[in-house]
Design a protein around this motif. Structure first.
Motif, short mmCIF file in Angstrom:
data_model
loop_
_atom_site.label_atom_id
_atom_site.label_comp_id
_atom_site.label_asym_id
_atom_site.label_seq_id
_atom_site.Cartn_x
_atom_site.Cartn_y
_atom_site.Cartn_z
N ILE A 216 0.86 -1.19 0.00
CA ILE A 216 0.00 0.00 0.00
C ILE A 216 0.90 1.24 0.00
N ALA A 217 0.79 2.01 -1.08
CA ALA A 217 1.60 3.22 -1.22
C ALA A 217 0.85 4.42 -0.64
N PRO A 218 1.56 5.38 -0.05
CA PRO A 218 0.90 6.52 0.61
C PRO A 218 0.48 7.59 -0.40
N THR A 219 -0.39 7.21 -1.33
CA THR A 219 -0.83 8.15 -2.35
C THR A 219 -2.24 7.83 -2.80
N TRP A 220 -2.96 8.85 -3.21
CA TRP A 220 -4.26 8.67 -3.87
C TRP A 220 -4.06 8.95 -5.35
N LEU A 221 -4.54 8.05 -6.20
CA LEU A 221 -4.41 8.26 -7.64
C LEU A 221 -5.60 9.01 -8.23
N GLY A 222 -6.73 8.98 -7.55
CA GLY A 222 -7.90 9.69 -8.04
C GLY A 222 -8.81 8.81 -8.89
N LYS A 223 -9.95 9.33 -9.24
CA LYS A 223 -10.95 8.58 -9.98
C LYS A 223 -10.46 8.25 -11.39
N GLY A 224 -11.00 7.15 -11.92
CA GLY A 224 -10.67 6.76 -13.29
C GLY A 224 -9.55 5.76 -13.40
N GLY A 225 -9.01 5.32 -12.28
CA GLY A 225 -7.92 4.36 -12.31
C GLY A 225 -8.40 2.93 -12.44
N VAL A 226 -7.45 2.01 -12.54
CA VAL A 226 -7.75 0.58 -12.53
C VAL A 226 -7.81 0.15 -11.07
N VAL A 227 -8.97 -0.26 -10.62
CA VAL A 227 -9.23 -0.45 -9.20
C VAL A 227 -9.34 -1.93 -8.84
N VAL A 228 -8.79 -2.30 -7.69
CA VAL A 228 -9.03 -3.62 -7.13
C VAL A 228 -10.33 -3.56 -6.35
N SER A 229 -11.36 -4.15 -6.92
CA SER A 229 -12.68 -4.14 -6.30
C SER A 229 -13.49 -5.27 -6.92
N PRO A 230 -13.52 -6.44 -6.28
CA PRO A 230 -14.26 -7.57 -6.87
C PRO A 230 -15.75 -7.31 -6.94
N ASP A 231 -16.44 -8.07 -7.75
CA ASP A 231 -17.88 -7.91 -7.92
C ASP A 231 -18.61 -8.03 -6.58
N ARG A 232 -19.65 -7.22 -6.40
CA ARG A 232 -20.47 -7.27 -5.20
C ARG A 232 -21.22 -8.60 -5.15
#
Length: 266
Positions: A216-232
Motif C-alpha cells: 500500500i503506497a501513501p498516495t491517492w491516484l484519483g478517480k478513473g484508475g484501474v481499481v481492485v474491487s471484486p464484484d459485489r
C-alpha cells in the motif's frame, strides 16, 4: 540490470506467507500467492494502459524477493502490453528465475524479439514466458510459436469455461493452476492486473489462494484508475455482503510503503 538486495530480517517476517523451500513431491495444486501494489484508493494505475509506479525501493526489492521464492509469476495480457515488464528476479544471488506466465485467451500479444521479456531471456537474466490461451493448438500463428520456442517459451492451450457478456473467453482458475502444475510449476505468484486480481478474489476461488501480500503506497491516484474491487455479492436474502476478507493479518513497513499480509477466508 541493477541487482537488488532484501534484508534477511525482512525476509524472515515474510517467511510464514511463502511457499515452502522444499515443496512436497505430491500436491494437488500449486501454492498460490496473490500480490500487488495499490494506492490508498485501491488503484493499480492511473488509467487502463497507463504504467504507474507505486512501490518504493524497499517494497520493490520485496517484490523481487517474492519472485525468487516462486516457480512462476503470472500476469494478464493487458499488464504485459501496458508495462512491457521484464518479468524476472533481480535479487542478488538468486538461485533461479521464475517462469513468466501470460494469460492471453485471444492471443492479443504478438511476440517479437524486441519485447523486453524476450530480450531478458536471451541475455540469460530471465526465462521466456508460457502463454495460456483459449486458441486451439492447430490455430496458433506459426510465426508467434516460432518466436516463443526460440526463446524457450511456448503456448499452452486450455479450455475456456465460459464467455462473458462481451463475448470474450474466460478461464476457470482451477483449470489454469492445474495446467501450470502439470508443467512442473509448484508455486505461482499472481501479480495482476486488475481483471486478474478481481477475478481471483471471487469467493469461489478463495480456496485456491494460499497467501495475499499487498503493498500500500501513501498516495491517492484519483478517480478513473484501474481499481481492485471484486464484484459485489449478496446473501440468500439479497442483502449485499463483503466480497472478501483477510484473516491472520500482519502489517510490515518498507520505507514509506506498508505491506499487508493475510489469508483469504474460504
Amino acid at each position: 540490470m541493477e541487482s537488488l538486495t532484501f534484508p534477511a530480517e525482512a525476509a524472515a517476517l515474510l517467511e510464514p506467507r511463502l511457499p515452502p523451500s522444499q515443496p512436497a513431491t505430491l500436491t494437488h495444486r500449486p501454492f498460490v500467492t496473490l500480490t500487488f501494489a495499490t494506492s490508498l484508493d485501491s488503484s493499480l494505475s492511473l488509467a487502463p494502459g497507463v504504467r504507474t509506479r507505486l512501490s518504493g525501493p524497499g517494497s520493490k526489492a520485496m517484490t523481487h524477493y517474492l519472485r525468487s521464492r516462486h516457480a512462476a509469476i503470472l500476469i494478464g495480457i493487458s499488464t504485459l502490453q501496458a508495462d512491457s515488464p521484464a518479468l524476472n528476479c533481480r535479487i542478488a544471488g538468486a538461485a533461479s528465475q521464475p517462469r513468466p506466465i501470460i494469460i492471453d485467451p485471444h492471443l492479443r500479444w504478438k511476440p517479437a524479439a524486441t519485447d523486453k521479456v524476450l530480450e531478458v531471456s536471451r541475455l540469460g537474466h530471465g526465462l521466456a514466458p508460457y502463454v495460456l490461451t483459449g486458441v486451439e493448438a492447430s490455430s496458433l500463428p506459426a510465426a508467434s510459436v516460432t518466436v516463443l520456442e526460440q526463446h524457450g517459451g511456448k503456448y499452452i492451450p486450455i479450455a475456456a469455461t465460459s464467455s462473458g457478456p462481451d463475448g470474450r473467453m474466460r478461464f476457470d482458475w482451477a483449470v489454469v493452476f492445474d495446467a501450470l502444475l502439470r508443467e512442473g510449476l509448484s508455486s505461482i505468484m499472481v501479480e495482476g492486473g486488475g481483471q486478474i486480481i478481481n477475478s481471483l478474489l471471487e469467493p469461489k476461488y478463495h480456496t485456491l489462494v494460499d497467501s495475499v501480500i499487498v503493498t500500500i503506497a501513501p498516495t491517492w491516484l484519483g478517480k478513473g484508475g484501474v481499481v481492485v474491487s471484486p464484484d459485489r455479492i449478496q446473501d440468500s436474502a439479497g442483502v449485499p455482503v463483503p466480497a472478501a476478507r483477510l484473516s491472520e493479518v500482519s502489517w510490515h513497513p518498507f520505507g514509506e510503503d506498508v505491506v499487508l499480509c493475510g489469508k483469504l477466508h474460504a
